[in-house]
Structure formats: C-alpha cells, structure tokens
Design an enzyme around this catalytic site. Structure first.
Site, mmCIF file in Angstrom:
data_model
loop_
_atom_site.group_PDB
_atom_site.id
_atom_site.type_symbol
_atom_site.label_atom_id
_atom_site.label_comp_id
_atom_site.label_asym_id
_atom_site.label_seq_id
_atom_site.Cartn_x
_atom_site.Cartn_y
_atom_site.Cartn_z
ATOM 1 N N ASN A 7 70.220 -99.845 79.704
ATOM 2 C CA ASN A 7 70.815 -98.519 79.666
ATOM 3 C C ASN A 7 69.886 -97.600 80.465
ATOM 4 O OD1 ASN A 7 71.780 -95.995 79.050
ATOM 5 N ND2 ASN A 7 71.779 -96.286 76.824
ATOM 6 N N LYS A 14 66.319 -97.920 78.823
ATOM 7 C CA LYS A 14 66.218 -98.652 77.553
ATOM 8 C C LYS A 14 66.718 -100.065 77.796
ATOM 9 C CE LYS A 14 67.630 -94.742 74.849
ATOM 10 N NZ LYS A 14 68.791 -94.246 74.181
ATOM 11 N N ARG A 92 75.011 -100.484 80.639
ATOM 12 C CA ARG A 92 75.831 -99.372 80.190
ATOM 13 C C ARG A 92 76.066 -98.484 81.404
ATOM 14 N NH1 ARG A 92 73.993 -93.826 77.613
ATOM 15 N NH2 ARG A 92 76.043 -93.020 77.092
ATOM 16 N N HIS A 182 81.373 -92.409 74.593
ATOM 17 C CA HIS A 182 80.992 -93.212 73.413
ATOM 18 C C HIS A 182 81.991 -94.339 73.155
ATOM 19 C CE1 HIS A 182 78.969 -89.421 71.474
ATOM 20 N NE2 HIS A 182 78.052 -90.155 72.081
ATOM 21 N N HIS A 210 81.741 -90.741 65.383
ATOM 22 C CA HIS A 210 80.405 -91.026 65.916
ATOM 23 C C HIS A 210 79.624 -89.717 65.923
ATOM 24 C CE1 HIS A 210 77.656 -93.109 68.947
ATOM 25 N NE2 HIS A 210 77.282 -91.852 69.009
ATOM 26 N N LEU A 211 78.667 -89.582 64.998
ATOM 27 C CA LEU A 211 77.909 -88.330 64.891
ATOM 28 C C LEU A 211 76.438 -88.595 65.181
ATOM 29 C CD1 LEU A 211 79.512 -86.985 61.557
ATOM 30 C CD2 LEU A 211 80.281 -86.577 63.900
ATOM 31 N N ARG A 243 74.810 -79.088 72.463
ATOM 32 C CA ARG A 243 76.017 -78.786 73.266
ATOM 33 C C ARG A 243 76.984 -77.938 72.457
ATOM 34 N NH1 ARG A 243 77.185 -85.016 74.867
ATOM 35 N NH2 ARG A 243 75.000 -85.527 74.489
ATOM 36 N N ARG A 287 67.825 -83.621 60.529
ATOM 37 C CA ARG A 287 66.855 -83.673 59.421
ATOM 38 C C ARG A 287 66.167 -82.327 59.249
ATOM 39 N NH1 ARG A 287 64.818 -89.232 61.909
ATOM 40 N NH2 ARG A 287 65.407 -87.969 63.690
ATOM 41 N N GLY A 333 73.462 -91.847 64.457
ATOM 42 C CA GLY A 333 72.326 -91.238 63.758
ATOM 43 C C GLY A 333 72.683 -90.400 62.533
ATOM 44 N N GLY A 335 75.946 -89.822 61.323
ATOM 45 C CA GLY A 335 77.014 -90.468 60.550
ATOM 46 C C GLY A 335 76.494 -91.565 59.635
ATOM 47 N N GLU A 336 75.455 -92.271 60.095
ATOM 48 C CA GLU A 336 74.909 -93.368 59.288
ATOM 49 C C GLU A 336 73.920 -92.866 58.241
ATOM 50 O OE1 GLU A 336 73.246 -96.325 62.001
ATOM 51 O OE2 GLU A 336 75.019 -96.079 63.263
ATOM 52 N N ASN A 337 73.271 -91.743 58.543
ATOM 53 C CA ASN A 337 72.132 -91.335 57.708
ATOM 54 C C ASN A 337 72.298 -90.061 56.892
ATOM 55 O OD1 ASN A 337 70.200 -93.444 58.482
ATOM 56 N ND2 ASN A 337 70.428 -92.540 60.512
ATOM 57 N N GLU A 385 75.828 -100.454 70.231
ATOM 58 C CA GLU A 385 76.397 -100.465 71.577
ATOM 59 C C GLU A 385 75.797 -101.598 72.417
ATOM 60 O OE1 GLU A 385 75.634 -96.271 71.065
ATOM 61 O OE2 GLU A 385 77.045 -95.878 72.679
HETATM 62 P P1 ADP Z 1 72.017 -90.294 70.336
HETATM 63 O O1 ADP Z 1 73.251 -89.499 70.571
HETATM 64 O O2 ADP Z 1 70.806 -89.741 71.020
HETATM 65 O O3 ADP Z 1 72.199 -91.794 70.490
HETATM 66 P P2 ADP Z 1 71.652 -90.910 67.545
HETATM 67 O O4 ADP Z 1 72.938 -91.547 67.246
HETATM 68 O O5 ADP Z 1 70.424 -91.749 67.566
HETATM 69 O O6 ADP Z 1 71.713 -90.021 68.831
HETATM 70 O O7 ADP Z 1 71.443 -89.758 66.471
HETATM 71 C C1 ADP Z 1 70.343 -88.914 66.500
HETATM 72 C C2 ADP Z 1 70.521 -87.865 65.414
HETATM 73 O O8 ADP Z 1 70.554 -88.537 64.156
HETATM 74 C C3 ADP Z 1 69.391 -86.880 65.381
HETATM 75 O O9 ADP Z 1 69.882 -85.572 65.617
HETATM 76 C C4 ADP Z 1 68.884 -86.978 63.957
HETATM 77 O O10 ADP Z 1 68.744 -85.728 63.414
HETATM 78 C C5 ADP Z 1 69.975 -87.670 63.198
HETATM 79 N N1 ADP Z 1 69.424 -88.361 62.035
HETATM 80 C C6 ADP Z 1 68.645 -89.456 62.032
HETATM 81 N N2 ADP Z 1 68.273 -89.752 60.745
HETATM 82 C C7 ADP Z 1 68.824 -88.799 59.950
HETATM 83 C C8 ADP Z 1 68.810 -88.525 58.547
HETATM 84 N N3 ADP Z 1 68.143 -89.307 57.705
HETATM 85 N N4 ADP Z 1 69.495 -87.458 58.093
HETATM 86 C C9 ADP Z 1 70.163 -86.664 58.942
HETATM 87 N N5 ADP Z 1 70.216 -86.863 60.268
HETATM 88 C C10 ADP Z 1 69.556 -87.914 60.779
#
Ligand code: ADP
Length: 398
Positions: A7, A14, A92, A182, A210-211, A243, A287, A333, A335-337, A385
């Site tokens: 990528n 990467k 990519r 995406h 996808h967030l 953005r 975060r 990032g 959406g998962e966390n 991805e």
């Molecule tokens: P990219 O679009 O750069 O691929 P990612 O999918 O890796 O981004 O997401 C990055 C985002 O995920 C960051 O803004 C970060 O704040 C968020 N993130 C990561 N871990 C957490 C968490 N535990 N709680 C909330 N947001 C998180």
C-alpha cells in the site's frame, strides 16, 4: 503460496507478506518519510515477536522497496530465504475510475489506465504506480502483480445513486460522479458477515459501516454495492477525523470570497482542518475525544454527537434504499473499538427493528452485538484489506 501486499502512499509504504495456506501475516511493516530527511523502515516479524527499526535514507520508492525486500530475506529478522518464494504482489490502488470494476492483473495497458485515473486521485494513484514500477525494478518484469482498487466494489451502484445533480455534460466529459472508496473493506466485511450469519452474501441486505480516520457507509444488496457515502473524492459523507464530509456546496465560494482563499486553500481546510478535529479543537483521534468529552469538554461532545448523528442518517437512508436490512456491520479503527459510537449510531432505530445488546457491545473482536428481539443483526467485524488484496491476487495468478 506467499503474497506480498503493498500500500504505497506519497511518502510512505505499508507492506505485508501473507502465507495464503494459513492466511497468516509472516511479516509486515512501514516505510516512512520516503524522499524526505529521516527515512525509516519499521519491520515486524510476528512469529519471532521481533520489531526492527532501520533508519537509512530512502530517496524514492524503489529504495524503500529494496530495503523492504532485504528485510524480508535478512538472516536475522527475515521470513524467507529468497525472493523467489514470493508468488505475486498485490497493490492497493486508490482510484480505478469507471475502468475497473474488479481487481486486475497488471500489464502495461493497466498501468496506463491507472495513470489516466490519476486526475481523480492526484496524491494516491501516482504513488501506487511508483510502487508497481519499483517492484518491477527490484524483482523483475516476470513477477505477477495485481491492482486492487478502492473504488471497484462500488462500480455496481445504479446511476441514480452515483450521479450528481450537475449539468450532464460534466459526467460525460469529465466523469464527475460518485465513485466511493474503502471498497476493499466494505467487500471484505460484507462477505465475512455472511459467513458469521451462515448465509450466502447473495441472499443478504447488509449495511457496512467503516469508521476510521476516514469513514464511509455502504449499502450492499446481495453482495453488490448499491450506494455509498463517499463520493467523487473521499471528502464526501459524514464528517471524519479531519474531513468535513458533505456540506452545503455553496459554503465554498462564500468562504473563498470572504477570506480570499484559493482552491487549494479551501481544499486544505476541508480535508485537513475540519471534521471532528475542527469541531472539537481537541484532536482527530476518537480516543482523545472520548476522554475530553468525559471530562466535560462540550465541543468534543458535540463532535462525537455529530459523527454519530450523521452516520445514523446514512444507515437509515440505506435501510430504505435496500428495502430492509439483514445486518449492520461495524468495522475499522472506531467501528471496531468504540462501543459508544456503535451504540450512538443505532440508538433510536428500534422502531425499524434495529436493536443492540449494549452489554454485548462492550466487548471487542468479531462479535454479534444484536439484542434478542432485534430483526436486524448488528455485528462488529475487524476489517482486513491486506488479506482481501492477497486473496484477489492469489485468485488472479492461480
Ligand atoms: P485509517 O482510516 O487511518 O485506516 P483506522 O481504521 O486505523 O484509520 O482508524 C483510526 C481511528 O481509530 C483513530 O481515529 C482512532 O481514534 C480510532 N480508535 C482506535 N482505537 C480506538 C478506541 N479504543 N476507541 C475509540 N477510537 C479508537
């Protein structure tokens, strides 16, 4: 079969080396500051739990790729004994325009077509092409290379979803339309969701959410994308990290005139100074926003509320576009966390049969967070991805 996934960005690169038999990552890493003082390669060998940082000038992407290939074959931190163990390379590529609706084996013709799409992604496509050429230089012309496009999955959108209300000639002459991005992630998690549900993706209506730093939502009907929130560029949709997302387009000339801004100035503001960072004045990192909001920072609270509200609006409108929704999938990032963001997005949709189990929602990994009496499944599925790129590449070179 071992597939090397790349990528390439304008000053970064990467990579992952993936063993397709096990789908395990053998090595991965990142080259930073390519062509800038202070270039650095961070290389990881997960099996040995090793991480090495090599600081050495990288004048261009060819230098970077040579360093990565050396790292892969290094006696200590390497993972293969010779480059001949790599069967193919998957790239990519950000923009495939209307030319590419699926992943493609790279030929001279394909390279030319990727170059032609550069006008749509001036920062990304040229970097992707440099990556492709750098592999050719380092590994020879015979190594099969595959391009996997961010836009390809969205090429199935019907015209009413991808057209803008501008004079038709801008579409005909200039190909101004919604492309969406995406796509590799939306395709991966929608397919994974079908697996989790034990159904065929062709039988399902799925909304993929996808967030991340960049965010987008897609409506996937029977495995095909019918609408998505990003547009001609990845600036459209909900507000994101930095953005602005969709705004009244008339704001742009108003600000340009009032503050004597150039097109580049306003583009920079909309891409880099806006979003949750611009609203909160705190950070683009969710975060930091969570923490600031918990400490009573009202603008951080507002940024989070706007993000959830705008995302919800896409989910709801896509539920209508799909004519009902079997599953909503959160990924990337945030959406998962972020349980809070997930909960905020689906809250209030109970009347549509969408109901989350907020206790289950507190955990991480691939999880089903659906309440027992919900008609729609709500899933959290980590995106991958790189694996999707590797799978497409393996499939095309078989
Ligand atoms: P990219 O679009 O750069 O691929 P990612 O999918 O890796 O981004 O997401 C990055 C985002 O995920 C960051 O803004 C970060 O704040 C968020 N993130 C990561 N871990 C957490 C968490 N535990 N709680 C909330 N947001 C998180």
């Amino acid at each position: 079969m071992k597939i090397f996934v790349i990528n390439a960005g304008s000053s970064s690169l990467k990579y992952q080396l993936i063993d397709m038999e096990t789908e395990k990552v053998m090595a991965k890493g990142l080259c930073e500051r390519i062509g800038i003082e202070g270039s650095k390669l961070t290389h990881k060998n997960p099996a040995k739990d090793l991480e090495v940082k090599i600081e050495k000038p990288m004048e261009n992407h060819t230098d970077a790729i040579k360093m990565v290939l050396d790292a892969l074959t290094d006696g200590k931190h390497g993972v293969i004994s010779s480059l001949s163990e790599i069967s193919a390379v998957g790239h990519r590529v950000v923009h495939g325009g209307e030319t590419f609706s699926k992943s493609t084996l790279i030929t001279e013709e394909v390279k030319k077509a990727i170059e032609d799409c550069s006008e749509f992604a001036p920062l990304h496509n040229p970097a992707n092409l440099i990556g492709i050429n750098a592999i050719e230089q380092a590994m020879g012309k015979d190594i099969p290379q595959v391009a996997v496009f961010d836009t390809a999955f969205h090429q199935t959108m019907p015209k009413e979803a991808f057209m803008y209300g501008l004079p038709y000639e801008y579409y005909e002459k200039d190909k101004i339309r919604r492309y969406g991005f995406h796509g590799t992630s939306h395709r991966f998690v929608s397919a994974e969701a079908a697996k989790v549900l034990g159904k065929k993706v062709t039988e399902l209506n799925i909304i993929t959410v996808h967030l991340g730093n960049g965010s987008s939502v897609a409506a996937v009907k029977g495995g095909k994308c019918i609408d998505t929130s990003m547009g001609f560029t990845p600036l459209a949709g909900m507000l994101m990290g930095t953005r602005c997302g969709c705004i009244d387009p008339a704001i742009i000339p108003v600000l340009m005139n009032k503050y004597n801004l150039s097109a580049d100035d306003i583009n920079n503001i909309m891409n880099k100074k806006s979003g949750v960072a611009g609203i909160s004045g705190v950070s683009s990192d969710f975060r930091d926003l969570d923490k600031a909001a918990a400490e009573g920072n009202e603008r951080a609270r507002l940024a989070l509320d706007m993000f959830m509200y705008q995302t919800k609006a896409y989910v709801a409108s896509y539920a209508a576009a799909l004519g009902g929704v079997d599953a909503i999938v959160f990924t990337a990032g945030v959406g998962e966390n972020s349980p809070e963001v997930r909960e905020g997005v689906v809250k209030g949709m109970e009347f549509m049969g969408i109901k989350m189990d907020t206790e289950k929602n507190k955990v991480r990994g691939t999880v089903d967070v659906t309440a027992a009496d919900s008609k729609t499944k709500i899933l959290v599925i980590p995106t991958n991805e790189e694996l999707m790129i590797a799978k497409d590449t393996a499939e095309l070179v078989k």
